[in-house]
Design a protein around this motif. Structure first.
Motif: not given
Length: 690
Positions: A359-364, A384-387, A352-354, A391-396
């Motif tokens: 959503q936020q960057n595209k102003n949707t 919101p948290e940009a990809f 969801l943050p991704w 970050h994902w490497s740390q999560q996994f």
């Protein structure tokens, strides 16, 4: 494909008489509505539908309208704002025209307009002016509204409105069509209910600004104590963050202050019971279905994640008749491709943050249903948290290993067959001469795109229930990191090699399988010829480009003495495709066009336009009409040819001018050779027989 009223009504009636569980629009029928003209036809037919017909096939009409207008919305969302506005103006013209020319069906007007509004089409026409006896299904006459007060409490009880989101669904299904001057009365009544603050706050994000502004006024008129009924404080934050109306931006600060002063009772966050997701497809979209408890009620939620724009519209279904596994099985039975994977709620917490950062960057804007259920999730899930790959490497708990990356780069990792949808788009395929060309044109040019797709697939494997292939998490991330190598385009990347090969293979398979044999009436016109030079030809859509080249040469009168090329939508089609690709891949409907260039020195440009599509195939190409003598080969191009034709009419020629005419076989003393249809058809017949 342009539909006729008869064909469209016949398809709907056939659908209506199909057993309910087997009713589904075919992919071809859905594609009908990618053409706005067919949607307009359906709307005009429905508006004038007799009441007895609506009684018989009303449910089917509703479904067809939902599908057609949803397809129109997809088309409109790809257009500039001005073009979408033109579509809306056409719809309004249809409403007025139908009222003037036919006996309009009030129920169908309400149905059409409510579905159009639900798909965010602005309808400015005063609906009460269209209806003689405008009524809701509950017999409420909206023509007198607001002159005559409605018993809204009775309405809300009748339709069992117990929450803000239930009111939103009720509003979008009918009340959205009420005149704007009626809104103050309606919204003041809504504000009196315990769910009223939720409903009004959600409606501040309604796509029509007059309705949003009316809700702002209603919220400001509410006593501060009413804010204690706000279900979740997070709803104010989300509406502020994804606010679609700049005019109300400053309102959220004071509403949040009121909410924080009175919102004392903490409510339990949503509970996710089961969650099924798909891998990202070739359009960067993924689907999600889950069972979730919101504000004490259990719902089934469907949602589309679009990694180009954000969350697409969410659907909430209370008390569903089927479980999610049953729905997935039903999709499979309907021959729809199914790739749903059960995952833990932790997957949603990470994704969801991704998607919200997109959503936020595209102003949707977020749709109202999404705002409602997102507000009930833990706050940290909706930040919101940009990809970022790291970050994902740390999560996994992923450890970078260049040697292992090279091994996976040279092998093919395939956890989901949906990855096969990561094929190159048609515009790249038309430019490519061989599969390897696609690596540069598409795959290596979109590394970041594929890094995101691979990481998303890793997330599915990380949170899959039960775990099946945890090693795939490492392999997907190895590939994602390998794509960061600046020298990758000089190395082998097996996944891209496979996708490039498959792109070519599937592209030509589609050409072979999908083109139903039909006859075409084509007009072949020579650009800029004065007077006009053209031929009308009846041919099969099964002709390859090479075969069609021969037909053009014969029909026009050329001598096949130079190179040639075909172009479509501004793209030159590589010569390597000419023996496989059929003209039906480009020429499907009336008005379709593509170009043919002959002689790259003189540059004879031809425009080929479909004038008619015939139900039966054409075995023997035939020229049915034409005008103008074909220019002479090597005569210098169309501008020089036009000049020479004018020169013939000159009374006194210089020696040089006479020589110019003689070189191309023109004489000032002879008439131009007329177009001979019979002679051309003899040559065509001999050519085909040969």
């Amino acid at each position: 494909m342009k539909l006729t009223p008869e064909k469209l009504l016949s398809a709907i009636e056939k659908y209506a008489h199909t057993p309910e569980k087997q009713r589904t629009l075919t992919p071809k029928q859905i594609r009908w509505f990618s053409d706005p003209e067919n949607v307009f036809l359906l709307i005009s037919l429905v508006l004038a539908l007799p009441k007895e017909a609506m009684t018989e096939i009303g449910d089917s009409i509703n479904h067809w309208l939902e599908v057609a207008i949803a397809e129109l919305a997809l088309t409109a969302n790809k257009l500039p704002a001005e073009a979408k506005q033109q579509l809306e103006e056409v719809i309004e013209q249809i409403l007025v025209y139908t009222k003037e020319k036919f006996e309009i069906n009030s129920e169908c007007v309400l149905l059409c307009v409510s579905i159009l509004k639900r798909n965010q089409f602005h309808i400015k026409t005063d609906i009460t002016g269209l209806l003689d006896a405008p009524q809701y299904p509950d017999n409420t006459n909206i023509a007198t509204f607001p002159k005559k007060s409605l018993n809204l409490n009775q309405l809300f009880k009748q339709f069992e409105i117990h929450s803000g989101i239930e009111f939103i669904d009720f509003f979008e299904s009918g009340l959205s069509v009420v005149p704007h001057e009626a809104l103050p009365h309606l919204l003041s009544e809504v504000a009196k209910h315990s769910w009223g603050i939720d409903a009004l706050l959600l409606l501040t994000q309604y796509f029509e600004e007059p309705i949003a502004l009316a809700c702002v006024q209603a919220l400001d008129d509410c006593p501060s104590s009413a804010w204690e009924n706000l279900s979740y404080l997070q709803l104010v934050n989300l509406c502020a963050r994804f606010n679609r109306h700049p005019a109300i931006h400053t309102c959220f600060k004071r509403w949040k202050k009121k909410a924080m002063s009175h919102h004392k009772k903490a409510r339990e966050t949503a509970k996710i019971h089961e969650l099924y997701v798909t891998h990202v497809d070739g359009n960067d979209c993924a689907s999600m279905m889950m069972t979730i408890t919101l504000d004490g009620h259990e719902y089934q939620t469907n949602m589309m994640l679009d990694f180009k724009s954000g969350i697409r519209e969410s659907l909430l279904n209370i008390a569903p008749e089927s479980t999610i596994p049953e729905l997935i099985e039903e999709l499979g039975n309907n021959e729809a491709y199914v790739d749903y994977t059960p995952v833990s709620p932790d997957w949603l917490q990470q994704i969801l943050p991704w998607i919200l950062s997109v959503q936020q960057n595209k102003n949707t804007p977020l749709d109202l249903t999404s705002l409602y259920w997102l507000s009930q999730l833990p706050v940290e899930w909706t930040q919101p948290e940009a990809f970022e790959l790291e970050h994902w490497s740390q999560q996994f708990d992923y450890q970078v290993n260049p040697k292992r990356q090279d091994q996976h780069r040279l092998g093919i990792t395939m956890g989901s067959s949906l990855i096969l949808s990561w094929l190159a788009p048609e515009e790249c395929l038309l430019k490519a001469k061989k599969p390897r060309d696609l690596l540069k044109l598409y795959y290596y040019a979109n590394r970041e795109l594929f890094i995101g797709r691979l990481t998303y697939s890793a997330a599915i494997e990380q949170y899959r229930l039960p775990p099946q292939a945890p090693y795939l998490v490492e392999q997907y991330l190895d590939l994602a990191y390998a794509l960061r190598d600046p020298a990758l385009n000089r190395k082998r990347f097996a996944l891209f090699d496979m996708l490039a090969e498959l792109s070519f293979e599937y592209f030509y398979m589609e050409q072979e399988e999908e083109i139903e044999p039909q006859g075409l009436v084509l007009k072949v016109s020579l650009f800029d010829a004065t007077p006009a030079i053209w031929r009308r030809i009846r041919v099969s859509n099964q002709l390859t480009l090479s075969e069609f080249h021969d037909v053009i040469q014969t029909a026009m009168g050329w001598e096949n003495a130079h190179l040639f090329s075909f172009g479509f939508a501004g793209i030159d089609i590589p010569e390597e495709h000419y023996d496989q690709m059929r003209i039906g891949a480009f020429l499907e409907e009336v008005g379709d066009e593509f170009n043919y260039q002959y002689d790259f020195g003189d540059d004879w440009f031809h425009q080929i336009t479909v004038e008619k599509v015939l139900p039966k195939d054409i075995i023997q190409p035939e020229v049915t009409a034409g005008n103008g003598m074909c220019p002479a080969e090597d005569s210098g191009g169309i501008w020089n040819w036009n000049y020479l034709l004018k020169l013939r009419k000159k009374k006194h020629l210089t020696e040089d001018e006479a020589e110019q005419l003689e070189l191309v076989g023109l004489s000032p003393n002879e008439s131009l050779e007329p177009f001979d249809k019979q002679q051309v058809n003899k040559k065509l017949k001999a050519f085909i027989n040969h």
